[in-house]
Enzyme design. Sequence first.
Site, PDB file in Angstrom:
ATOM      1  N   ASP A 149      -5.527   2.504  -3.142  1.00 38.77           N
ATOM      2  CA  ASP A 149      -4.104   2.588  -2.788  1.00 38.77           C
ATOM      3  C   ASP A 149      -3.514   1.277  -2.280  1.00 38.77           C
ATOM      4  O   ASP A 149      -2.465   1.286  -1.648  1.00 38.77           O
ATOM      5  CB  ASP A 149      -3.900   3.683  -1.726  1.00 38.77           C
ATOM      6  CG  ASP A 149      -4.573   3.347  -0.410  1.00 38.77           C
ATOM      7  OD1 ASP A 149      -5.443   2.468  -0.396  1.00 38.77           O
ATOM      8  OD2 ASP A 149      -4.234   3.980   0.602  1.00 38.77           O
ATOM      9  N   GLU A 150      -4.192   0.169  -2.526  1.00 35.74           N
ATOM     10  CA  GLU A 150      -3.741  -1.117  -1.972  1.00 35.74           C
ATOM     11  C   GLU A 150      -3.912  -2.236  -2.973  1.00 35.74           C
ATOM     12  O   GLU A 150      -4.909  -2.278  -3.688  1.00 35.74           O
ATOM     13  CB  GLU A 150      -4.617  -1.516  -0.775  1.00 35.74           C
ATOM     14  CG  GLU A 150      -4.181  -0.972   0.530  1.00 35.74           C
ATOM     15  CD  GLU A 150      -4.978  -1.621   1.653  1.00 35.74           C
ATOM     16  OE1 GLU A 150      -5.332  -0.909   2.575  1.00 35.74           O
ATOM     17  OE2 GLU A 150      -5.245  -2.842   1.590  1.00 35.74           O
ATOM     18  N   ASP A 196       0.825  -1.206   0.000  1.00 38.87           N
ATOM     19  CA  ASP A 196       0.000   0.000   0.000  1.00 38.87           C
ATOM     20  C   ASP A 196       0.855   1.251   0.000  1.00 38.87           C
ATOM     21  O   ASP A 196       1.959   1.288   0.526  1.00 38.87           O
ATOM     22  CB  ASP A 196      -1.091  -0.010   1.064  1.00 38.87           C
ATOM     23  CG  ASP A 196      -0.564   0.128   2.465  1.00 38.87           C
ATOM     24  OD1 ASP A 196      -1.330   0.445   3.369  1.00 38.87           O
ATOM     25  OD2 ASP A 196       0.649  -0.088   2.646  1.00 38.87           O
TER      26      ASP A 196
END
Length: 406
Positions: A125-126, A10
């Site tokens: 974001d991961e 992340d």
Amino acid sequence: MPDRWIAHLDLDAFYASVELLRYPELRGRPVVVGGRRIHEPVVQSDGSRTFSVLRSYVGRGVATTATYEARALGVHSAMGLMKAAALAPDAVLLPADFEEYRKYSRLFKAAVAEIAPQIEDRGIDEIYIDLTDVAEAREVTEDDPYAGVRALAERIKARVYLATGLSCSMGITPNKLLSKIGSELDKPNGLTVLTHADIPSLIWPLPAKRINGIGPKASARLEALCIRTIGELAAASPHLLREQFGANYGVWLHDAAHGRDARPVVTFSEPKSISRETTFERDLHARDDRATLGGIFTRLCEQLAADLDRKGYLAKTIGVKLRYDDFRIVTRELTLEAHTSDARIIRQAAGRCLKKAMLERRLRLLGVRAGGLCRADALPASPADPSERDQLPLPIFETSPESTSL
DNA sequence: TCTGGGGTCCTAGGACCC
DNA sequence: TCTGGGGTCCTAGGACCC
């Protein structure tokens, strides 16, 4: 060597980090992203920029992200901005720019895919990455059996940085559960490789809520049983856990605490629902603010219809979500005769849902949701009959003066 | 002046069908 | 008359995640 190598990656303080790329002069300062779009930076005549600070914020926004400098002052995501302002009055406040974040999200995922294509999306974001079949991950040196996987991780991190200018943290372990925990052990810009042998020393001392799937409620109930750490959870009687948390969750808790997780990395999935919701500037009443609510309601339905069209889906169930001024949430939904993405049909169905809900209390939030999705191209085209649509009954929240639907 | 917006998954009861 | 299961769909709520 474990049977799988799964990475969790992340991006560090993602939204705030993207903003720092745009406004490098803010580097090193506490910065918070969030709130409504009323605090854009202002460019001065000399080209410099002035920024809003948290102390001048008024409203219902929450912090979406905070830089590490702001976190050091106690600000964290999901915190109300008024509360954040009390902790960090001089922190810079920037409005969220989701289009920009989505752009960087696509960039970083594409960069990773060049090296390791087995990627599971876990939001903006991961990602999880299955590195098992990447040959480099199997390479060993005399003194380090994980040299290959470490080098591979560094290569991925470097590629992400090259593509975006953003740093990320990675955890690499035999499964998703451990990797998710691992990526948080060394942050920002960190890398953690661990296997089952490391569980007692590295995982068991951590609080139970660090396990993805143990939230505030489960965590509080565990604490009531004097179970605070993952190690204490691992040592708890499986019988007790089943008794307290039910068969499924109880067994899962026990397995999770022992680092057992066989879930595969899922590289593709269809969406199950699409929704739009909004929290009002002030609480609204169905009677006193009928025109305002009607306008917002219709707009949500139109946005939802546009989302369905743009993504190429049709919905079979339509639902509404209400949050009252006391923060209670209710949902109502109904199933349509046929799939649709038509704004008027959605509006009419949502209006019927609304009639099933209590509308005496003031409302804080209104939302509309489309479920039972199928791909628009997977269904024989059924041209909506406009004459039929125009005969839809006048729905609730309509602003015509004769309406007495409330 | 507390507390956003977008999701997933699970549970549980009732309807309805075989 | 009384007494079954199983399977699926629908609806509502809740926990959790990013």
